[in-house]
Design a protein around this motif. Sequence first.
Motif, PDB file in Angstrom:
ATOM      1  N   ALA A 277       6.987  -6.349   9.247  1.00 31.47           N
ATOM      2  CA  ALA A 277       6.590  -5.119   8.663  1.00 31.47           C
ATOM      3  C   ALA A 277       5.946  -4.082   9.777  1.00 31.47           C
ATOM      4  CB  ALA A 277       5.588  -5.088   7.498  1.00 31.47           C
ATOM      5  N   ILE A 278       5.297  -4.873  10.955  1.00 37.42           N
ATOM      6  CA  ILE A 278       4.510  -4.088  11.794  1.00 37.42           C
ATOM      7  C   ILE A 278       5.549  -4.325  13.332  1.00 37.42           C
ATOM      8  CG2 ILE A 278       2.382  -3.955  11.027  1.00 37.42           C
ATOM      9  CD1 ILE A 278       1.816  -6.185  12.324  1.00 37.42           C
TER      10      ILE A 278
ATOM     11  N   SER B 171      12.617   2.346   7.721  1.00 40.81           N
ATOM     12  CA  SER B 171      11.582   1.389   7.180  1.00 40.81           C
ATOM     13  C   SER B 171      11.722  -0.044   7.641  1.00 40.81           C
ATOM     14  CB  SER B 171      11.720   1.147   5.613  1.00 40.81           C
ATOM     15  OG  SER B 171      10.755   0.423   4.975  1.00 40.81           O
ATOM     16  N   THR B 172      10.680  -0.838   7.861  1.00 40.71           N
ATOM     17  CA  THR B 172      10.583  -2.008   8.189  1.00 40.71           C
ATOM     18  C   THR B 172      10.687  -2.726   6.701  1.00 40.71           C
ATOM     19  OG1 THR B 172       8.121  -2.033   8.307  1.00 40.71           O
ATOM     20  CG2 THR B 172       9.331  -1.874  10.410  1.00 40.71           C
TER      21      THR B 172
ATOM     22  N   ILE C 185       7.010  -2.724  15.534  1.00 44.65           N
ATOM     23  CA  ILE C 185       7.481  -1.380  15.652  1.00 44.65           C
ATOM     24  C   ILE C 185       6.928  -0.948  17.394  1.00 44.65           C
ATOM     25  CG2 ILE C 185       6.697   1.315  15.264  1.00 44.65           C
ATOM     26  CD1 ILE C 185       6.565   0.258  12.165  1.00 44.65           C
TER      27      ILE C 185
ATOM     28  N   PHE D 296       0.967  -1.207  -0.092  1.00 51.09           N
ATOM     29  CA  PHE D 296       0.092   0.188   0.117  1.00 51.09           C
ATOM     30  C   PHE D 296       0.729   1.394   0.104  1.00 51.09           C
ATOM     31  CE2 PHE D 296       0.426   1.644   4.266  1.00 51.09           C
ATOM     32  CZ  PHE D 296       1.001   0.810   5.006  1.00 51.09           C
TER      33      PHE D 296
ATOM     34  N   VAL E 131      -1.637  -2.446  12.124  1.00 47.70           N
ATOM     35  CA  VAL E 131      -1.224  -1.248  12.663  1.00 47.70           C
ATOM     36  C   VAL E 131       0.258  -1.327  13.145  1.00 47.70           C
ATOM     37  CG1 VAL E 131      -1.298   0.435  14.513  1.00 47.70           C
ATOM     38  CG2 VAL E 131      -3.347  -0.369  13.735  1.00 47.70           C
TER      39      VAL E 131
ATOM     40  N   GLU F  84       1.575 -10.939   2.832  1.00 46.49           N
ATOM     41  CA  GLU F  84       2.763 -10.934   3.780  1.00 46.49           C
ATOM     42  C   GLU F  84       2.220 -11.341   5.237  1.00 46.49           C
ATOM     43  OE1 GLU F  84       5.192  -7.780   5.208  1.00 46.49           O
ATOM     44  OE2 GLU F  84       4.604  -6.833   3.073  1.00 46.49           O
TER      45      GLU F  84
ATOM     46  N   THR G 166       8.376   0.654   2.704  1.00 44.71           N
ATOM     47  CA  THR G 166       8.388   1.807   2.509  1.00 44.71           C
ATOM     48  C   THR G 166       9.592   2.212   1.902  1.00 44.71           C
ATOM     49  OG1 THR G 166       7.482   2.558   4.552  1.00 44.71           O
ATOM     50  CG2 THR G 166       8.465   4.318   3.764  1.00 44.71           C
TER      51      THR G 166
ATOM     52  N   PHE H 248      13.264  -0.480  14.129  1.00 46.96           N
ATOM     53  CA  PHE H 248      12.509   0.670  13.442  1.00 46.96           C
ATOM     54  C   PHE H 248      12.681   2.032  13.940  1.00 46.96           C
ATOM     55  CE2 PHE H 248       9.221   3.121  12.374  1.00 46.96           C
ATOM     56  CZ  PHE H 248       9.184   3.469  11.239  1.00 46.96           C
TER      57      PHE H 248
ATOM     58  N   ALA I 130       2.124  -9.462   8.197  1.00 45.15           N
ATOM     59  CA  ALA I 130       1.722  -8.385   8.605  1.00 45.15           C
ATOM     60  C   ALA I 130       0.336  -8.057   7.869  1.00 45.15           C
ATOM     61  CB  ALA I 130       2.506  -7.076   8.470  1.00 45.15           C
TER      62      ALA I 130
ATOM     63  N   GLY J 108      -0.081   4.802  10.374  1.00 46.74           N
ATOM     64  CA  GLY J 108      -0.401   5.906   9.679  1.00 46.74           C
ATOM     65  C   GLY J 108      -1.470   5.533   8.629  1.00 46.74           C
ATOM     66  N   ASN J 109      -1.583   4.342   8.487  1.00 44.20           N
ATOM     67  CA  ASN J 109      -2.597   3.877   7.190  1.00 44.20           C
ATOM     68  C   ASN J 109      -3.881   3.833   7.854  1.00 44.20           C
ATOM     69  OD1 ASN J 109      -2.698   3.180   4.780  1.00 44.20           O
ATOM     70  ND2 ASN J 109      -3.008   0.884   5.095  1.00 44.20           N
TER      71      ASN J 109
ATOM     72  N   ASN K 268       3.255   1.573  12.298  1.00 41.92           N
ATOM     73  CA  ASN K 268       3.524   2.834  12.842  1.00 41.92           C
ATOM     74  C   ASN K 268       2.255   3.722  12.900  1.00 41.92           C
ATOM     75  OD1 ASN K 268       5.609   4.577  13.442  1.00 41.92           O
ATOM     76  ND2 ASN K 268       6.162   5.257  11.521  1.00 41.92           N
TER      77      ASN K 268
ATOM     78  N   THR L 167      -2.314  -5.432   3.262  1.00 37.91           N
ATOM     79  CA  THR L 167      -1.558  -4.418   2.843  1.00 37.91           C
ATOM     80  C   THR L 167      -0.118  -4.765   1.877  1.00 37.91           C
ATOM     81  OG1 THR L 167      -0.452  -4.750   5.194  1.00 37.91           O
ATOM     82  CG2 THR L 167      -2.000  -2.796   4.797  1.00 37.91           C
ATOM     83  N   GLY L 168       0.203  -6.125   1.957  1.00 36.43           N
ATOM     84  CA  GLY L 168       1.643  -6.316   1.499  1.00 36.43           C
ATOM     85  C   GLY L 168       1.473  -7.605   0.643  1.00 36.43           C
TER      86      GLY L 168
HETATM   87  N1  F0G Z   1       1.492  -3.780   6.749  1.00 31.22           N
HETATM   88  C1  F0G Z   1       2.558  -3.485   6.040  1.00 31.22           C
HETATM   89  C2  F0G Z   1       2.621  -4.823   4.955  1.00 31.22           C
HETATM   90  C3  F0G Z   1       3.310  -2.768   6.238  1.00 31.22           C
HETATM   91  O1  F0G Z   1       4.554  -2.575   5.627  1.00 31.22           O
HETATM   92  C4  F0G Z   1       3.235  -1.801   7.034  1.00 31.22           C
HETATM   93  C5  F0G Z   1       3.872  -0.732   7.419  1.00 31.22           C
HETATM   94  C6  F0G Z   1       2.203  -1.875   7.785  1.00 31.22           C
HETATM   95  C7  F0G Z   1       1.014  -2.957   7.809  1.00 31.22           C
HETATM   96  C8  F0G Z   1       1.578  -0.930   8.981  1.00 31.22           C
HETATM   97  O2  F0G Z   1       1.037   0.287   8.380  1.00 31.22           O
HETATM   98  O3  F0G Z   1       2.739   1.767   9.559  1.00 31.22           O
HETATM   99  O4  F0G Z   1       0.840   2.746   8.573  1.00 31.22           O
HETATM  100  O5  F0G Z   1       0.337   1.434  10.532  1.00 31.22           O
HETATM  101  N2  F0G Z   1       5.310  -0.511   7.123  1.00 31.22           N
HETATM  102  C9  F0G Z   1       6.242   0.550   7.318  1.00 31.22           C
HETATM  103  C10 F0G Z   1       7.433   0.447   6.586  1.00 31.22           C
HETATM  104  C11 F0G Z   1       6.426   0.940   8.615  1.00 31.22           C
HETATM  105  O6  F0G Z   1       8.368   0.748   6.919  1.00 31.22           O
HETATM  106  O7  F0G Z   1       7.470  -0.387   5.382  1.00 31.22           O
HETATM  107  P1  F0G Z   1       1.243   1.597   9.534  1.00 31.22           P
END
Ligand code: F0G
Length: 409
Positions: A300-301, A136-137, A303, A112, A238, A347, A140, A186, A349, A242-243, A240, A377-378
């Motif tokens: 990815a999450i 970035s994880t 954090i 995303f 969730v 993935e 990003t 991160f 996350a 933001g999404n 970081n 999201t990924g």
């Molecule tokens: N899902 C995936 C696949 C992500 O890569 C991330 C965040 C999230 C969910 C969470 O989204 O941070 O807006 O709450 N990835 C960031 C990165 C931190 O560096 O790629 P978020």
Amino acid sequence: MQNMSDSALRCISCKKSYSDKDVLYACPSCGNLLEVVLPLSEFDPGVLRKSFDSRDIGVWRYKELLPAFAAKEPVSMHEGGTPLHRCNNIGRELGVKNLYIKFDGMNPTGSFKDRGMTVGITKARDLKVKAVVCASTGNTSASLAAYAGLAGIQCMVMIPSGKIALGKLSQAMMHGAKVFEVDGNFDDALNLVMKSSLELGLYVLNSVNPFRPEGQKTAAYEIVDQLGEAPDALVIPVGNGGNNAAYWKGFSEFKAVGLSDSAPRIYGIQAEGAAPVADAFRKNANIIVPVKNPETVATAIRIGNPANWLKTINAIRGSEGDCIAIPDSEIISAQKKLAKSEGLFVEPAAAASFAGLLRLLKSGGIKNDEKIVCVATGHGLKDPDSAIKVSEKPVRIEASIESLRAQLE
Ligand code: F0G
């Protein structure tokens, strides 16, 4: 780019306004994050609908509701317009009629992040920045590297040493970013990035940049357009933070301009080893306590100190949703279930949202007869190591029909 909107930046806490021509990530007055505000009351829903319907689905279909840019064309490679997959098989098993996955892993770099990056890099090009940077994880960095390459802007990415999925690392390297492995997690990398912006003038494209969520909010617009209405509940991972806030902004704006009658309850899902927001919700607190050493298979999450924590709390509370934490084991079984029963390889996350939904259906937070969207999201190909680790190993056979016959069940 012709654009009707006259946008500004506003602090999410003290509500002070600033010009969106300035490079700002936090309110100079109180230090909280900023968001883009649009003159929503000036839009005519009929005119907007006509403009949107004249374009293909995707981020820039909605350009009237995006900030204005100087350049004629955005830095874009057809991001957004991702499938809203109806889960008939799993839905039947669960007794849920209206279950959908918004598969944002189908974006150009597989996550995303591309929605936010097309807007963020278009802004960076407007500002004529000398270099862009992010912590970035993984996703990003992959997305920023690709879009910076497309725009011809120098790109630096900071990743936690040894903790990002192989697919994502290969993308950042291949797209030509300068990749730095930071000793730490991160949160340490993001601290370094914020300092680098102050001291070296690098332009930060983490989600603290208020233009990133502007692109990401278009996924909410798309869902309303694909479903014909807003869902009752949206379930989203969730990290970081933001999404989920970007989705809430998108649904709220569509409602405010008269393009949707309602907005969904937002359910944020964290992994148990990295769950400061879910903890705050469990304790009904208004502030998070950062997790020092976050750990989860969903890298990815992974954090512990989400920069957007206040935006997240406001979004989830504002929507009357909730934030919960789930163990890694449930994330993995949800990932396998989506792959096996629905053909969706996401993935870890990204599978957190579906894993969270299973819990929320059990607890009654979400009801079977509701219209439900889980955000994936990924893409699963981002993290092949994790997929191979949790899957049945290939069986070695001789190249003969007999040995194959012996394997048939
Ligand atoms: N899902 C995936 C696949 C992500 O890569 C991330 C965040 C999230 C969910 C969470 O989204 O941070 O807006 O709450 N990835 C960031 C990165 C931190 O560096 O790629 P978020």
